[in-house]
Design a protein around this motif. Structure first.
Motif, PDB file in Angstrom:
ATOM      1  N   GLU A   2     -55.997  68.701  98.754  1.00  0.00           N
ATOM      2  CA  GLU A   2     -55.617  67.018  99.194  1.00  0.00           C
ATOM      3  C   GLU A   2     -54.499  66.701  98.729  1.00  0.00           C
ATOM      4  O   GLU A   2     -54.442  66.756  97.616  1.00  0.00           O
ATOM      5  CB  GLU A   2     -56.758  66.371  98.435  1.00  0.00           C
ATOM      6  N   LYS A   4     -51.870  64.334  97.660  1.00  0.00           N
ATOM      7  CA  LYS A   4     -50.938  62.784  96.222  1.00  0.00           C
ATOM      8  C   LYS A   4     -50.202  62.519  97.583  1.00  0.00           C
ATOM      9  O   LYS A   4     -49.245  62.200  98.220  1.00  0.00           O
ATOM     10  CB  LYS A   4     -50.462  64.011  95.332  1.00  0.00           C
ATOM     11  N   SER A   5     -50.442  60.861  96.915  1.00  0.00           N
ATOM     12  CA  SER A   5     -49.218  59.868  97.689  1.00  0.00           C
ATOM     13  C   SER A   5     -47.941  60.101  96.512  1.00  0.00           C
ATOM     14  O   SER A   5     -47.420  60.702  95.661  1.00  0.00           O
ATOM     15  CB  SER A   5     -50.049  57.727  97.540  1.00  0.00           C
ATOM     16  N   TRP A   7     -46.574  57.773  94.823  1.00  0.00           N
ATOM     17  CA  TRP A   7     -47.065  57.165  93.737  1.00  0.00           C
ATOM     18  C   TRP A   7     -47.640  57.571  92.668  1.00  0.00           C
ATOM     19  O   TRP A   7     -47.715  57.968  91.441  1.00  0.00           O
ATOM     20  CB  TRP A   7     -47.572  55.761  93.827  1.00  0.00           C
ATOM     21  N   SER A   8     -48.772  58.780  93.170  1.00  0.00           N
ATOM     22  CA  SER A   8     -49.525  59.294  92.545  1.00  0.00           C
ATOM     23  C   SER A   8     -48.533  60.415  91.560  1.00  0.00           C
ATOM     24  O   SER A   8     -48.371  61.253  90.711  1.00  0.00           O
ATOM     25  CB  SER A   8     -50.399  59.174  92.820  1.00  0.00           C
ATOM     26  N   ARG A   9     -47.542  61.319  92.733  1.00  0.00           N
ATOM     27  CA  ARG A   9     -47.438  62.178  92.694  1.00  0.00           C
ATOM     28  C   ARG A   9     -45.682  61.517  91.554  1.00  0.00           C
ATOM     29  O   ARG A   9     -45.539  62.333  90.532  1.00  0.00           O
ATOM     30  CB  ARG A   9     -46.646  62.559  93.849  1.00  0.00           C
ATOM     31  N   PHE A  11     -45.960  59.391  88.968  1.00  0.00           N
ATOM     32  CA  PHE A  11     -46.333  59.176  88.018  1.00  0.00           C
ATOM     33  C   PHE A  11     -47.702  60.349  87.237  1.00  0.00           C
ATOM     34  O   PHE A  11     -48.141  60.090  86.442  1.00  0.00           O
ATOM     35  CB  PHE A  11     -47.384  57.977  87.456  1.00  0.00           C
ATOM     36  N   ASP A  12     -47.712  61.493  87.612  1.00  0.00           N
ATOM     37  CA  ASP A  12     -47.409  62.637  87.325  1.00  0.00           C
ATOM     38  C   ASP A  12     -47.643  63.518  86.371  1.00  0.00           C
ATOM     39  O   ASP A  12     -46.580  63.920  86.518  1.00  0.00           O
ATOM     40  CB  ASP A  12     -47.581  64.028  88.139  1.00  0.00           C
ATOM     41  N   SER A  17     -47.174  68.595  91.092  1.00  0.00           N
ATOM     42  CA  SER A  17     -47.216  68.203  92.731  1.00  0.00           C
ATOM     43  C   SER A  17     -45.550  67.482  92.361  1.00  0.00           C
ATOM     44  O   SER A  17     -45.307  66.866  91.491  1.00  0.00           O
ATOM     45  CB  SER A  17     -47.322  67.243  93.334  1.00  0.00           C
TER      46      SER A  17
END
Length: 119
Positions: A2, A4-5, A7-9, A11-12, A17
């Motif tokens: 899937e 990732k957006s 913003w999710s990348r 703050f990962d 990623s």
């Protein structure tokens, strides 16, 4: 897998990623904009030198025009090479992780002791 957006990348905290590949086009545009501003300031410097320096000699402006164009193209080429190098390194890392994942999926699971004879 899937996607990732952004913003999710960003703050990962596991760094599974990369966000760098998503922001490189923005950084390249910023790099070009800085080159344009620097080249225009070189032209303005040549024009002010022509006006307030040694009279209305067109040689200083022509020299600054030639230098500004050369500087701009070297600036853009250097930035492009640097950013392509960064992209290649990140793609190598992504492809390496994909290869490792694929090789782990293809490996047969070991059951019990090994069948190889020890020497």
């Amino acid at each position: 897998m899937e996607e990732k957006s952004f913003w999710s990348r960003l703050f990962d905290f596991s760094f599974s990623s990369f966000v760098t590949l998503k922001i490189i086009p923005f950084l390249y545009g910023l790099w070009i904009a800085i080159g344009v501003i620097a080249s225009l300031s070189m032209l303005a410097g040549g024009a002010s030198f022509m006006r307030f320096g040694y009279g209305f000699s067109g040689g200083s402006f022509l020299l600054s025009l030639i230098w500004a164009v050369i500087f701009f193209f070297l600036w853009v080429i250097g930035g492009r090479i640097w950013m392509e190098t960064v992209i290649v390194l990140f793609r190598i890392a992504e492809n390496t992780s994909l290869l490792v994942q694929a090789s782990r999926e293809k490996q047969p699971k070991e059951e019990g002791p090994s069948q190889e004879a020890s020497i």
